[in-house]
Design a protein around this motif. Sequence first.
Motif, short mmCIF file in Angstrom:
data_model
loop_
_atom_site.label_atom_id
_atom_site.label_comp_id
_atom_site.label_asym_id
_atom_site.label_seq_id
_atom_site.Cartn_x
_atom_site.Cartn_y
_atom_site.Cartn_z
N LYS A 120 -7.37 16.01 6.32
CA LYS A 120 -8.02 14.78 5.89
C LYS A 120 -9.53 14.88 6.08
CE LYS A 120 -4.20 11.56 6.74
NZ LYS A 120 -3.76 10.38 7.53
N ASN B 225 -5.43 9.63 -3.04
CA ASN B 225 -6.00 10.84 -2.44
C ASN B 225 -7.07 11.39 -3.37
OD1 ASN B 225 -6.64 13.28 -1.28
ND2 ASN B 225 -4.53 13.93 -0.92
N PRO C 238 0.80 -1.23 0.00
CA PRO C 238 0.00 0.00 0.00
C PRO C 238 0.83 1.27 0.00
CG PRO C 238 0.10 -0.88 2.21
CD PRO C 238 0.79 -1.89 1.32
N GLN C 239 2.14 1.13 0.09
CA GLN C 239 3.02 2.30 0.19
C GLN C 239 3.59 2.75 -1.14
OE1 GLN C 239 3.04 3.63 3.03
NE2 GLN C 239 2.77 2.07 4.60
N HIS D 264 -8.57 -3.27 0.32
CA HIS D 264 -8.24 -1.94 0.82
C HIS D 264 -7.30 -1.27 -0.19
CE1 HIS D 264 -7.04 1.44 3.23
NE2 HIS D 264 -7.74 1.03 4.28
N ASP E 179 -12.69 8.45 8.75
CA ASP E 179 -11.30 8.79 9.03
C ASP E 179 -11.17 9.38 10.44
OD1 ASP E 179 -8.69 10.67 8.67
OD2 ASP E 179 -8.70 9.13 7.13
N HIS F 10 -9.99 5.55 1.61
CA HIS F 10 -10.06 6.79 2.38
C HIS F 10 -10.25 7.96 1.41
CE1 HIS F 10 -8.58 5.03 6.19
NE2 HIS F 10 -7.90 4.22 5.39
N SER G 84 -4.68 1.52 -1.96
CA SER G 84 -3.35 2.02 -1.58
C SER G 84 -3.47 3.24 -0.67
CB SER G 84 -2.57 2.41 -2.84
OG SER G 84 -1.42 3.15 -2.52
N TYR G 85 -2.52 3.36 0.26
CA TYR G 85 -2.47 4.53 1.14
C TYR G 85 -2.13 5.81 0.36
CZ TYR G 85 -2.40 1.35 5.18
OH TYR G 85 -2.70 0.41 6.13
#
Length: 282
Positions: free
Chosen positions: A155, A79, A42-43, A73, A149, A113, A75-76
Amino acid sequence: MSADSDTLRIGAHESIAGGTDNAVDALVDDGGNCGQIFTHSPQVWQDPNIDGDEADRFRDLSDEHGVGPWVIHSSYLVNLCTPKEGLREKSIDSMQTEVDAADKLDIPYVNVHLGAHTGAGVEGGLDNAASALDELDVPDGVTVLVESDAGSGTKLGGDFEHLAAVLERSEQDLDVCLDTAHAFAAGYDLSTAEAVEETVAELDEVVGLEHLRCVHLNDSKHECGTNKDEHAHVGEGRIGEAGMRAFINHEDLRDVPLVLETPTEDGKSFAWNIERVRELRQ
């Protein structure tokens, strides 16, 4: 163990090291019957690398053990709220690969997210997220879940109103994932039966419980409203045993799949936490 304990869907976020099908074996070993995976680290920006044989093994093993639903889930790095065009395009591209992977694996949900607006403002960020999601070609049978979140910095997703706004503004059929540690950190108390009742009622009023498809069941190492996202073992954090018991047994939540993202420390594994949830279930 209660008479209806076999209806409880409880599992954890499992590693796909060696192949996604290994996550099924790991989940079964931990005593779970639903779960979550990353399709890659995920990084980093990376496409899922899942061939047909691996997908077949994942689906067959899940069917064999009666495991499901699964959640991917994202990737972190994704955005959705960003005003930066380059990051937005990468986020959309990454999400597209995730919903396509979910389709290949027969996984019904992809969790994401919202991200940070980084100066675009709350309304601008929510508009960005909704429009980014609208760019996706989501296969039939796959639903994107917008996750609550902890609400630090810029965020978005810490307020239930943020989740409701994206669901309303997007043309996609979206649903939500509630993370108990995140909600608690964002200021929604879950530490007593009364607090759980109030928070669930607010979620229902603002978002609608019909949109709640998954819960990330995590206790919190920090107090309510601190915006600090650090997970604790079930019943051993600031939400505590009373709050977790009330949440797990809430009459409106009993059929919602619970996925643990608890730490693996103090000699307590996913298996320990899954058994703890079963003990708290009435």
